[in-house]
Enzyme design. Structure first.
Site, short mmCIF file in Angstrom:
data_model
loop_
_atom_site.label_atom_id
_atom_site.label_comp_id
_atom_site.label_asym_id
_atom_site.label_seq_id
_atom_site.Cartn_x
_atom_site.Cartn_y
_atom_site.Cartn_z
CB THR A 88 38.18 46.27 40.39
OG1 THR A 88 38.64 45.10 41.32
CG2 THR A 88 38.28 47.52 41.42
CG ASP A 89 37.16 40.72 41.28
OD1 ASP A 89 38.59 41.77 42.01
OD2 ASP A 89 36.63 39.98 41.76
CB THR B 187 33.58 46.21 45.34
OG1 THR B 187 33.96 45.23 45.11
CG2 THR B 187 34.16 46.98 46.10
NE ARG C 133 49.61 34.36 33.11
CZ ARG C 133 49.25 34.93 34.67
NH1 ARG C 133 48.23 33.68 35.23
NH2 ARG C 133 49.87 35.76 34.52
CG ASP D 144 31.61 39.83 41.51
OD1 ASP D 144 32.81 40.34 40.74
OD2 ASP D 144 32.13 40.10 42.81
CB SER D 145 33.65 42.74 37.29
OG SER D 145 34.84 42.45 37.77
N1 ASP Z 1 34.55 41.36 42.42
C1 ASP Z 1 33.76 42.69 42.76
C2 ASP Z 1 34.28 42.88 40.78
O1 ASP Z 1 34.96 42.21 40.25
C3 ASP Z 1 35.81 43.30 42.98
C4 ASP Z 1 35.61 44.93 42.50
O2 ASP Z 1 34.75 45.64 41.97
O3 ASP Z 1 36.38 45.07 43.39
O4 ASP Z 1 32.40 43.16 40.90
#
Ligand code: ASP
Length: 317
Positions: free
Chosen positions: A86-87, A14, A219, A54-55
């Site tokens: 962040t994902d 992001t 899990r 995108d991660s």
């Molecule tokens: N979908 C995005 C990612 O992980 C979310 C982010 O970066 O906040 O690349």
């Protein structure tokens, strides 16, 4: 003398995204312009990993690419910053802490919840903090996010919208794999399933995975209970017969598993399930992936997963 320069590896996420008709997607230029605004260019070299992603699309192959970049430049830079989605940022942080034995520099992962060039972005602050912390932190893999410095193998994304999206848990060890010199361990292409239990859930899915996958992260509930279900018991028996590692982690955020606490869960110990204790799902997944890539058999994989490696377990009480 150690170089004061920082190598910034931009992977996507992001922080550097722009709008598209189907939603945010990775774009070039945003991180570069932020570095100009921060006037950090003099002390920072930027390398964009191609393609920016995108991660959500990250795989262990991307972890390998990052560890290869760090290993190749370990002697040339004083620190490394990784801008990342962040994902799956916490998976990458765990993976790098495990893959880079003898890491002797700070590696700081950061990202943003709002793109750099959108109003209210947290990107510039996180990037500036990460670059500053890179010059101060101890060697190891860290996450700098929303003003917090977290241990890479002990952190999780816990909020899908708030700027303060990550939480971290303590450890007695530094977030690095100790060693006298840098050795890079690569991840392979093992097929690993992550399987949660839920009341009345279709155990046939778990049964199928235990028959076809190379490793499983199961899990469990609470301290390590699962339904006393004959299909699940049969599935665990099949996994044991195939000598594939099954690692139990808890669905709870804190405390972890202690297999054997309850009778509802005895089938786990009976079938040789490995107790992931209080490893995060992210750390357990990365560690199992590395065990499958680097250990010859189930006994060695079990020993690898159970032993503390890089501060992925909490303090022992
Ligand atoms: N979908 C995005 C990612 O992980 C979310 C982010 O970066 O906040 O690349």
């Amino acid at each position: 003398m150690t170089s004061p320069r920082t190598l910034l590896l931009h992977t996507g996420g992001t922080i550097g995204m722009a709008p598209s008709p189907e939603g945010l997607h990775p774009a070039t230029g945003l991180v570069e312009r932020a570095l100009d605004r921060l006037e950090a260019g003099g002390a920072v070299d930027l390398k964009r990993l191609d393609p920016l992603i995108d991660s959500a699309n990250a795989t262990p192959e991307d972890w390998n690419r990052l560890s290869a970049e760090i290993a190749a430049h370990h002697a040339d830079y004083g620190s490394f910053v990784i801008t990342h989605g962040t994902d799956t940022l916490a998976f990458t942080a765990s993976a790098l802490a495990m893959a880079l034995e003898g890491l002797d520099k700070p590696v700081i992962l950061t990202g943003a919840m709002v793109p750099l060039e959108q109003p209210g972005s947290d990107g510039e602050r996180n990037l500036a903090d990460a670059l500053r912390i890179a010059g101060e932190a101890e060697p190891g893999v860290w996450i700098q996010f929303a003003g917090q410095l977290l241990r890479g193998p002990r952190a999780r994304k816990v909020h899908s919208a708030a700027h303060d999206a990550f939480s971290g848990w303590p450890s007695e060890r530094m977030p690095r794999r100790a060693g006298p010199r840098l050795i890079r361990h690569a991840f392979g292409r093992a097929s690993i399933a992550v399987l949660p239990v839920a009341p009345g859930c279709a155990m046939q899915v778990i049964e199928h995975a235990m028959k076809v996958c190379d490793g499983i992260v199961l899990r469990c509930y609470g301290s390590g209970t699962v339904p006393n279900d004959p299909v699940l018991a049969g599935a665990l028996e099949a996994a044991a017969a195939r000598a594939i590692p099954v690692v139990a982690v808890s669905q709870t955020l804190e405390g972890g598993t202690t297999l054997g606490t309850y009778e509802a869960g005895a089938i786990l110990l009976r079938h040789g399930v490995i107790d992931g204790r209080d490893m995060t799902l992210e750390a357990a997944y990365a560690k199992l992936a590395l065990a499958l890539a680097t250990c010859p058999d189930l006994a060695a994989q079990r020993a690898f997963v159970e032993a503390p490696l890089c501060g992925e377990f909490g303090p022992t009480t």
